[in-house]
Design an enzyme around this catalytic site. Structure first.
Site, PDB file in Angstrom:
ATOM      1  NE  ARG A  99      40.918  86.392  29.604  1.00 43.57           N
ATOM      2  CZ  ARG A  99      41.868  86.443  30.807  1.00 43.57           C
ATOM      3  NH1 ARG A  99      41.603  87.457  31.432  1.00 43.57           N
ATOM      4  NH2 ARG A  99      42.881  85.466  30.694  1.00 43.57           N
ATOM      5  CE  LYS A 135      62.804  76.490  37.955  1.00 46.65           C
ATOM      6  NZ  LYS A 135      62.725  77.048  39.155  1.00 46.65           N
ATOM      7  N   GLY A 141      45.605  78.197  33.282  1.00 46.48           N
ATOM      8  CA  GLY A 141      45.602  77.027  34.422  1.00 46.48           C
ATOM      9  C   GLY A 141      44.859  75.995  34.299  1.00 46.48           C
ATOM     10  N   GLY A 183      49.931  79.676  28.448  1.00 46.51           N
ATOM     11  CA  GLY A 183      50.139  81.259  27.988  1.00 46.51           C
ATOM     12  C   GLY A 183      51.447  81.221  27.063  1.00 46.51           C
TER      13      GLY A 183
HETATM   14  P1  AMP Z   1      56.557  77.258  31.193  1.00 47.65           P
HETATM   15  O1  AMP Z   1      55.939  78.624  31.789  1.00 47.65           O
HETATM   16  O2  AMP Z   1      57.057  76.336  32.260  1.00 47.65           O
HETATM   17  O3  AMP Z   1      55.997  76.782  29.732  1.00 47.65           O
HETATM   18  O4  AMP Z   1      57.922  77.864  30.872  1.00 47.65           O
HETATM   19  C1  AMP Z   1      57.936  79.088  29.642  1.00 47.65           C
HETATM   20  C2  AMP Z   1      59.539  79.617  29.957  1.00 47.65           C
HETATM   21  O5  AMP Z   1      60.485  78.621  29.921  1.00 47.65           O
HETATM   22  C3  AMP Z   1      59.462  80.570  28.802  1.00 47.65           C
HETATM   23  O6  AMP Z   1      59.824  82.056  29.285  1.00 47.65           O
HETATM   24  C4  AMP Z   1      60.988  80.218  28.227  1.00 47.65           C
HETATM   25  O7  AMP Z   1      61.864  81.179  28.238  1.00 47.65           O
HETATM   26  C5  AMP Z   1      61.507  79.181  29.251  1.00 47.65           C
HETATM   27  N1  AMP Z   1      62.733  78.584  28.800  1.00 47.65           N
HETATM   28  C6  AMP Z   1      62.345  77.867  27.677  1.00 47.65           C
HETATM   29  N2  AMP Z   1      63.330  77.201  27.260  1.00 47.65           N
HETATM   30  C7  AMP Z   1      64.457  77.259  28.217  1.00 47.65           C
HETATM   31  C8  AMP Z   1      65.573  77.140  28.409  1.00 47.65           C
HETATM   32  N3  AMP Z   1      66.219  76.056  27.576  1.00 47.65           N
HETATM   33  N4  AMP Z   1      66.297  77.358  29.382  1.00 47.65           N
HETATM   34  C9  AMP Z   1      65.797  78.517  30.300  1.00 47.65           C
HETATM   35  N5  AMP Z   1      64.310  78.721  30.161  1.00 47.65           N
HETATM   36  C10 AMP Z   1      63.647  78.200  29.225  1.00 47.65           C
END
Ligand code: AMP
Length: 394
Positions: free
Chosen positions: A37, A199, A375, A352
């Site tokens: 950074r 999610k 973010g 991230g």
């Molecule tokens: P996000 O911060 O919403 O981008 O989510 C990232 C996280 O989603 C990572 O730590 C992944 O391990 C998780 N992830 C990706 N695919 C799946 C899945 N099919 N089921 C559960 N978690 C998942």
């Protein structure tokens, strides 16, 4: 948006307040464990020094929540900054004291003063104008190079732009703004968004914005299963947000109304539970066993995505295609990273997890741009106007 950039303004003979992001990780002994950074802002600082300006640099570090926390001092940054710039850095143990203001006013061209952690004062995160007035008291010019906090209306990000006469974005900020603008607001088409992650709830606003702007959305990760359920599929024990099935249907409908491709996986890698070292199976999306969960996209999905990615002229990627942290479920994410890296499209990656997946797959240097901030990048993807960018709009 007509943001002014550092190379549009004259800094010669000026005292320039630079809001940087020196929020670096420190170990227990106070040593910096990763100085990326600090390095990222060097081009901006060098430009000012080479063009006859003096610098008052400021940043936050950690979350001291308005209190003086010695472990979150910027003193180690002063040392490293001095090494990187090859010159002595003056450091003052406060950011708005009389001493800090006097030292700022006494700066000569070519000199650099680093202020102590902005967040030792609660006024910083409250966007307090009186605080900003003291921060900017010695400055002729304000340069923001802290994209990572540009989604925050903080005093050193927003209020200060009301008190310093000339304001502009530094080179790091310029790269972030221009790459995002080129990808999302003035793209070469087809523009393809690849979205994954855990999610739907975390990416709802992103998806709603994307369906207005892109030509195709490729969905992977846990979020795919809420959409698949919305299409009436049985997804076993896969991650589903039941309360968002209705919303998922609305997003699918909007995509259909707009005539854009909204592509869900057609196969996936399943296991009985989310852990490494257990048996896995690759199944069609119509044949997910009731006692299994989908943890990665399968090879047919990768192939379907590959066709669309290879036709794309602009690609934006956020979110892994599966649980890439676990070997057994990492293939889909890494293959998609390879596809994006190999394509001739302009490609922007942010958030991230996607950035670490990109690095792990060895493709970090093979995309057009990797955003330095999670973010702030997400809020741009949501179509929001960031206060720290809007404040630089002339
Ligand atoms: P996000 O911060 O919403 O981008 O989510 C990232 C996280 O989603 C990572 O730590 C992944 O391990 C998780 N992830 C990706 N695919 C799946 C899945 N099919 N089921 C559960 N978690 C998942």
């Amino acid at each position: 948006m007509a943001v002014k950039f550092i190379d549009d303004i004259d800094v010669s003979g000026k005292t320039v307040f630079v809001r940087a992001d020196f929020n670096v990780p420190l170990d227990d002994s106070g040593s910096i464990t990763n100085d990326n950074r600090i390095k990222a802002t060097i081009p901006t600082l060098k430009h000012i020094l080479d063009n006859g300006g003096a610098i008052i640099a400021a940043s936050h570090l950690g979350r001291p929540k308005g209190k003086r926390v010695p472990e979150m001092s910027l003193a180690p940054v002063a040392k490293r900054l001095g090494e990187l710039l090859g010159k002595e850095i003056q450091f003052v143990d406060d950011c708005i004291s009389d001493e800090a203001i006097e030292k700022g006013k006494a700066l000569k061209p070519g000199e650099v003063l680093l202020l102590e952690n902005l967040r030792f004062y609660g006024e910083e995160t409250k966007n307090d104008e009186a605080f900003a007035r003291k921060l900017g008291a010695a400055a002729d010019v304000f340069i923001s190079d802290a994209f990572a906090v540009s989604h925050r209306a903080h005093a050193s990000v927003e209020a200060i732009t009301r008190v310093v006469p000339v304001c502009a974005a530094g080179f790091l900020m310029k790269k972030e703004i221009q790459n995002f603008e080129n990808a999302m607001n003035d793209p070469r088409r087809p523009l393809v968004a690849v979205v994954g992650g855990a999610k739907v709830s975390g990416k709802l606003e992103v998806l709603e914005n994307l369906v207005q702007k892109v030509d195709a959305v490729l969905i992977g990760g846990g979020m795919a299963f809420t959409f698949l359920k919305a299409q009436g599929k049985e997804v076993g024990k896969s991650l589903v947000e039941e309360d968002l099935i209705g919303t998922a249907k609305t997003v699918l409908q909007k995509a259909a109304d707009k005539g854009i491709k909204f592509v869900l996986p057609n196969d996936c890698v399943v296991a009985a539970e989310l852990k490494g070292g257990i048996p896995t199976q690759t199944v069609s999306i119509d044949a997910i066993p009731a006692d299994s969960m989908g943890l990665d996209i399968g090879p047919q999905s990768v192939e379907a995505f590959a066709g669309i990615i290879s036709d794309a002229r602009t690609i934006v990627w956020n979110g892994p295609m599966g649980v890439f942290e676990v070997d057994e479920f990492s293939k889909g994410t890494f293959e998609v990273a390879d596809l994006i890296a190999k394509s001739d499209a302009m490609s922007v990656v942010g958030g991230g997890d996607s950035v670490s997946a990109l690095k792990q797959s060895g493709n970090q240097d093979k995309v057009t741009f990797v955003s330095t901030a999670g973010g702030a990048f997400m809020e741009l993807m949501e179509g929001k106007t960031l206060p720290g960018i809007a404040a630089l709009d002339s």
